[in-house]
Scaffold this motif. Structure first.
Motif, PDB file in Angstrom:
ATOM      1  N   ILE A  90       0.878  -0.976   0.105  1.00 36.22           N
ATOM      2  CA  ILE A  90      -0.127   0.021   0.028  1.00 36.22           C
ATOM      3  C   ILE A  90       0.934   1.275  -0.056  1.00 36.22           C
ATOM      4  CG2 ILE A  90      -1.563   1.107   1.477  1.00 36.22           C
ATOM      5  CD1 ILE A  90      -2.617  -1.375   2.279  1.00 36.22           C
ATOM      6  N   ASN A  91       2.133   1.280   0.805  1.00 37.15           N
ATOM      7  CA  ASN A  91       2.675   2.249   0.674  1.00 37.15           C
ATOM      8  C   ASN A  91       3.477   2.527  -0.697  1.00 37.15           C
ATOM      9  OD1 ASN A  91       2.294   3.483   3.538  1.00 37.15           O
ATOM     10  ND2 ASN A  91       3.602   1.809   4.392  1.00 37.15           N
ATOM     11  N   ASP A  92       3.799   1.451  -1.382  1.00 34.95           N
ATOM     12  CA  ASP A  92       4.539   1.529  -2.637  1.00 34.95           C
ATOM     13  C   ASP A  92       3.437   2.449  -3.355  1.00 34.95           C
ATOM     14  OD1 ASP A  92       6.545   0.608  -1.946  1.00 34.95           O
ATOM     15  OD2 ASP A  92       6.354  -1.259  -3.337  1.00 34.95           O
ATOM     16  N   PHE A  93       1.999   2.330  -3.249  1.00 31.29           N
ATOM     17  CA  PHE A  93       0.916   3.070  -4.255  1.00 31.29           C
ATOM     18  C   PHE A  93       1.078   4.821  -3.456  1.00 31.29           C
ATOM     19  CE2 PHE A  93      -0.877  -1.182  -4.854  1.00 31.29           C
ATOM     20  CZ  PHE A  93      -0.819  -1.109  -6.106  1.00 31.29           C
ATOM     21  N   GLY A  94       1.853   4.842  -2.506  1.00 32.92           N
ATOM     22  CA  GLY A  94       1.754   6.205  -1.994  1.00 32.92           C
ATOM     23  C   GLY A  94       1.129   6.396  -0.519  1.00 32.92           C
ATOM     24  N   GLY A  95       0.592   5.257  -0.013  1.00 31.75           N
ATOM     25  CA  GLY A  95      -0.025   5.017   1.082  1.00 31.75           C
ATOM     26  C   GLY A  95      -1.462   5.539   0.933  1.00 31.75           C
ATOM     27  N   ALA A  96      -2.424   5.161   1.806  1.00 31.28           N
ATOM     28  CA  ALA A  96      -3.895   5.667   1.879  1.00 31.28           C
ATOM     29  C   ALA A  96      -4.393   6.736   2.565  1.00 31.28           C
ATOM     30  CB  ALA A  96      -4.553   4.430   2.327  1.00 31.28           C
ATOM     31  N   HIS A  97      -5.208   7.519   2.084  1.00 27.28           N
ATOM     32  CA  HIS A  97      -5.952   8.541   2.812  1.00 27.28           C
ATOM     33  C   HIS A  97      -6.783   7.991   3.746  1.00 27.28           C
ATOM     34  CE1 HIS A  97      -4.571  10.595  -0.991  1.00 27.28           C
ATOM     35  NE2 HIS A  97      -4.382  11.679  -0.438  1.00 27.28           N
ATOM     36  N   VAL A  98      -7.395   7.025   3.201  1.00 30.85           N
ATOM     37  CA  VAL A  98      -8.571   6.238   4.124  1.00 30.85           C
ATOM     38  C   VAL A  98      -8.316   4.633   4.220  1.00 30.85           C
ATOM     39  CG1 VAL A  98     -10.863   5.759   4.474  1.00 30.85           C
ATOM     40  CG2 VAL A  98     -10.209   8.097   3.598  1.00 30.85           C
ATOM     41  N   THR A  99      -8.402   4.262   5.194  1.00 32.70           N
ATOM     42  CA  THR A  99      -8.437   2.888   5.329  1.00 32.70           C
ATOM     43  C   THR A  99      -9.492   2.389   5.957  1.00 32.70           C
ATOM     44  OG1 THR A  99      -7.009   2.737   7.382  1.00 32.70           O
ATOM     45  CG2 THR A  99      -5.934   2.475   5.500  1.00 32.70           C
ATOM     46  N   ILE A 100     -10.075   1.117   5.421  1.00 32.22           N
ATOM     47  CA  ILE A 100     -11.487   0.512   5.806  1.00 32.22           C
ATOM     48  C   ILE A 100     -11.286  -0.802   6.306  1.00 32.22           C
ATOM     49  CG2 ILE A 100     -13.950   0.184   5.583  1.00 32.22           C
ATOM     50  CD1 ILE A 100     -13.885   2.527   3.666  1.00 32.22           C
ATOM     51  N   ASP A 101     -11.489  -1.250   7.539  1.00 36.63           N
ATOM     52  CA  ASP A 101     -11.441  -2.592   7.688  1.00 36.63           C
ATOM     53  C   ASP A 101     -13.056  -3.104   7.786  1.00 36.63           C
ATOM     54  OD1 ASP A 101     -11.262  -5.352   8.979  1.00 36.63           O
ATOM     55  OD2 ASP A 101     -10.448  -4.723  10.865  1.00 36.63           O
TER      56      ASP A 101
ATOM     57  N   ARG B 232      -2.007  12.249   8.382  1.00 40.82           N
ATOM     58  CA  ARG B 232      -3.375  12.830   8.809  1.00 40.82           C
ATOM     59  C   ARG B 232      -4.471  12.185   8.177  1.00 40.82           C
ATOM     60  NH1 ARG B 232      -5.326  17.568   8.473  1.00 40.82           N
ATOM     61  NH2 ARG B 232      -5.530  17.766  10.685  1.00 40.82           N
ATOM     62  N   GLY B 233      -4.346  10.964   7.840  1.00 41.22           N
ATOM     63  CA  GLY B 233      -5.156  10.070   7.306  1.00 41.22           C
ATOM     64  C   GLY B 233      -6.155   9.521   8.154  1.00 41.22           C
ATOM     65  N   ARG B 234      -7.219   8.819   7.793  1.00 39.36           N
ATOM     66  CA  ARG B 234      -8.438   8.445   8.628  1.00 39.36           C
ATOM     67  C   ARG B 234      -8.610   6.848   8.381  1.00 39.36           C
ATOM     68  NH1 ARG B 234      -9.061  11.668   4.519  1.00 39.36           N
ATOM     69  NH2 ARG B 234     -11.097  11.732   3.434  1.00 39.36           N
ATOM     70  N   HIS B 235      -9.109   6.170   9.378  1.00 40.23           N
ATOM     71  CA  HIS B 235      -9.254   4.751   9.414  1.00 40.23           C
ATOM     72  C   HIS B 235     -10.676   4.819   9.847  1.00 40.23           C
ATOM     73  CE1 HIS B 235      -9.167   0.626   9.926  1.00 40.23           C
ATOM     74  NE2 HIS B 235      -9.587   0.565  11.027  1.00 40.23           N
ATOM     75  N   ILE B 236     -11.290   3.868   9.188  1.00 33.84           N
ATOM     76  CA  ILE B 236     -12.977   3.710   9.407  1.00 33.84           C
ATOM     77  C   ILE B 236     -12.945   2.123  10.034  1.00 33.84           C
ATOM     78  CG2 ILE B 236     -15.302   3.893   8.951  1.00 33.84           C
ATOM     79  CD1 ILE B 236     -13.600   6.346   8.787  1.00 33.84           C
ATOM     80  N   GLN B 237     -13.599   1.809  10.988  1.00 30.22           N
ATOM     81  CA  GLN B 237     -13.645   0.494  11.744  1.00 30.22           C
ATOM     82  C   GLN B 237     -15.004   0.032  11.110  1.00 30.22           C
ATOM     83  OE1 GLN B 237     -11.094  -1.680  12.714  1.00 30.22           O
ATOM     84  NE2 GLN B 237     -12.436  -3.103  12.625  1.00 30.22           N
ATOM     85  N   ILE B 238     -15.425  -0.866  10.438  1.00 31.42           N
ATOM     86  CA  ILE B 238     -16.647  -1.221  10.304  1.00 31.42           C
ATOM     87  C   ILE B 238     -16.848  -2.528  10.672  1.00 31.42           C
ATOM     88  CG2 ILE B 238     -18.371  -1.838   8.552  1.00 31.42           C
ATOM     89  CD1 ILE B 238     -17.299   0.259   6.818  1.00 31.42           C
ATOM     90  N   GLY B 239     -15.772  -3.444  10.322  1.00 30.79           N
ATOM     91  CA  GLY B 239     -15.633  -4.947  10.862  1.00 30.79           C
ATOM     92  C   GLY B 239     -15.821  -5.033  12.285  1.00 30.79           C
ATOM     93  N   LEU B 240     -16.539  -6.010  12.802  1.00 30.58           N
ATOM     94  CA  LEU B 240     -16.533  -6.440  14.201  1.00 30.58           C
ATOM     95  C   LEU B 240     -15.210  -7.061  14.766  1.00 30.58           C
ATOM     96  CD1 LEU B 240     -20.445  -7.813  14.533  1.00 30.58           C
ATOM     97  CD2 LEU B 240     -19.449  -5.275  15.013  1.00 30.58           C
ATOM     98  N   LEU B 241     -15.013  -6.810  15.941  1.00 30.96           N
ATOM     99  CA  LEU B 241     -13.726  -7.159  16.535  1.00 30.96           C
ATOM    100  C   LEU B 241     -14.220  -8.113  17.840  1.00 30.96           C
ATOM    101  CD1 LEU B 241     -11.571  -4.035  16.243  1.00 30.96           C
ATOM    102  CD2 LEU B 241     -11.042  -5.892  14.879  1.00 30.96           C
ATOM    103  N   PRO B 242     -13.995  -9.479  17.585  1.00 30.19           N
ATOM    104  CA  PRO B 242     -14.254 -10.214  18.588  1.00 30.19           C
ATOM    105  C   PRO B 242     -13.481 -10.081  19.804  1.00 30.19           C
ATOM    106  CG  PRO B 242     -13.354 -11.572  16.808  1.00 30.19           C
ATOM    107  CD  PRO B 242     -13.279 -10.381  16.381  1.00 30.19           C
ATOM    108  N   SER B 243     -12.527  -9.574  19.951  1.00 31.78           N
ATOM    109  CA  SER B 243     -11.630  -9.305  20.817  1.00 31.78           C
ATOM    110  C   SER B 243     -10.760  -8.043  20.981  1.00 31.78           C
ATOM    111  CB  SER B 243     -10.447 -10.445  21.013  1.00 31.78           C
ATOM    112  OG  SER B 243      -9.680 -10.275  20.107  1.00 31.78           O
ATOM    113  N   ALA B 244     -10.371  -7.709  22.168  1.00 30.42           N
ATOM    114  CA  ALA B 244      -9.673  -6.237  22.308  1.00 30.42           C
ATOM    115  C   ALA B 244      -8.386  -6.067  21.524  1.00 30.42           C
ATOM    116  CB  ALA B 244      -9.163  -5.922  23.674  1.00 30.42           C
ATOM    117  N   ILE B 245      -8.228  -5.168  20.887  1.00 31.45           N
ATOM    118  CA  ILE B 245      -6.783  -4.823  20.125  1.00 31.45           C
ATOM    119  C   ILE B 245      -6.371  -3.769  20.788  1.00 31.45           C
ATOM    120  CG2 ILE B 245      -8.203  -5.674  18.090  1.00 31.45           C
ATOM    121  CD1 ILE B 245      -8.000  -2.641  17.171  1.00 31.45           C
TER     122      ILE B 245
END
Length: 375
Positions: free
Chosen positions: A260-271, A289-302
């Motif tokens: 992903i960083n070879d593409f220049g990195g992401a402005h937005v990541t989505i799980d 200054r990118g932003r991550h959006i968490q949609i997928g449910l996480l069954p345990s703490a991260i």
């Protein structure tokens, strides 16, 4: 019906739900099979009391109307968000029904739509009238996966044309997010271990696809990650990202992050799947200054690298469904042809095949796209 967590449910004859004041009962014409149903079946949701009927994204016709419900009649074609909000609390009055503290969720804290009939509480707040030309199969996916992705990409992440969006997981939620981000003019990187899912991702707007290794059984000792495979759909860097194996892989050595960083990195990541590994990869793949959006449910703490979060001024956001009052914008884009959720439906099965299909979600070989159940 689920009688024991992790044990395949059975199809049984059960009484029809009663229609309470303020609610309606729908005849289910179509309902989606979603990974959230799998989480519930596996016992990851504390609201579920056994025995239980799963199913939370559906469309159908109104079969009964409870006292106090106005503007709706038997026979109306409708869908509803999977979050049935009360309409009276502070959050609801501010328009944030998706985080209503009094919410009820079919298939989780009451019996759901893997059945011929399902109840919809607080009907006046939660019913969405369907366009006459929209099929029930298409509409069923709007209640969770497509609507959730629409709000996450468009309203929470506020993706703009020209931004680079990396979407982890190309199931129903991920493919929906890919289609929506592409429609907004984003450059989309789709990431998944399943080549068939990546083919669908490219069809629905992914600019680049990144195939990750199929997750192996949990190792007894740390091992280096296998190299990822990058497939450009259109323009892509000429160099193939590689990683130098180490005894204990660091974020810089992660092949997904490197690609992903070879593409220049992401402005937005989505799980769009939900895992600790993806959460870490997404954080490391963001541009400053990118932003991550968490949609997928996480069954345990991260755990997160808070130092990077602060130093790069990154934003970490959750997104949970979409309220009924926000559907018109999405439905208008569907009607105009800018979005086509019908293309994401790849399989339709009858209700008796549902237990086996639910169990198959425990593997990494499930069919790509959206599965719809017809009771």
């Amino acid at each position: 019906m689920v009688s024991e967590y992790g044990v395949l449910p059975e199809v049984r004859d059960m009484p029809e739900p009663t229609v309470d004041a303020g609610s309606v009962v729908l005849r289910v014409e179509a309902t989606g099979l979603c990974r959230s149903d799998w989480h519930g079946w596996m016992g990851h949701d504390s609201d579920i009391v056994l025995p239980h009927v799963p199913g939370h994204e559906f469309a159908g016709t109104i079969a009964a109307v409870g006292a106090g419900v106005t503007g709706w009649a038997v026979g109306d074609r409708v869908t509803t968000p999977f979050i049935c909000a009360c309409g009276q609390c502070e959050q609801c009055l501010e328009g944030n029904q998706q985080v209503c503290p009094n919410q009820l969720q079919p298939g989780f804290n009451y019996w759901g739509s893997f059945a011929e009939y399902v109840a919809v509480p607080y009907a006046s707040v939660n019913l969405v009238r369907l366009p006459d030309d929209m099929t029930f199969a298409t509409a069923a996916g709007l209640g969770c996966r497509f609507a959730t992705s629409f709000r996450a990409v468009h309203q929470v992440a506020q993706v703009k044309a020209g931004e680079r969006v990396a979407i982890f997981g190309c199931g129903g939620v991920g493919l929906s997010a890919i289609m929506i981000a592409a429609a907004l003019g984003a450059e989309v990187i789709a990431i998944d271990p399943n080549p068939a899912a990546l083919t669908l991702a490219a069809t629905h707007g992914a600019t680049h696809t990144l195939q990750t290794p199929t997750p192996p059984p949990a190792p007894t000792a740390p091992t280096a990650p296998a190299a990822a495979t990058v497939s450009p759909v259109r323009a892509a860097p000429t160099a193939t990202p590689t990683a130098t194996p180490t005894a204990t892989p660091t974020a810089a050595a992660d092949p997904v992050v490197a690609a992903i960083n070879d593409f220049g990195g992401a402005h937005v990541t989505i799980d769009a799947l939900g895992s600790n590994e993806i959460a870490q990869q997404a954080l490391q793949s963001l541009r400053p200054r990118g932003r991550h959006i968490q949609i997928g449910l996480l069954p345990s703490a991260i755990t997160l690298n808070a130092g990077r979060l602060i130093a790069q001024e990154l934003t970490w956001l959750g997104s949970h469904g979409m309220p009924a009052h926000a559907y018109p914008e999405m439905l208008a884009l569907v009607a105009s042809g800018n979005l086509n959720p019908a293309q994401l439906v790849t399989r339709t099965i009858p209700l008796p095949q549902t237990p086996a299909a639910l169990g198959a979600l425990s593997t990494t070989t499930t069919p790509p796209g959206v599965t719809i159940i017809t009771p």
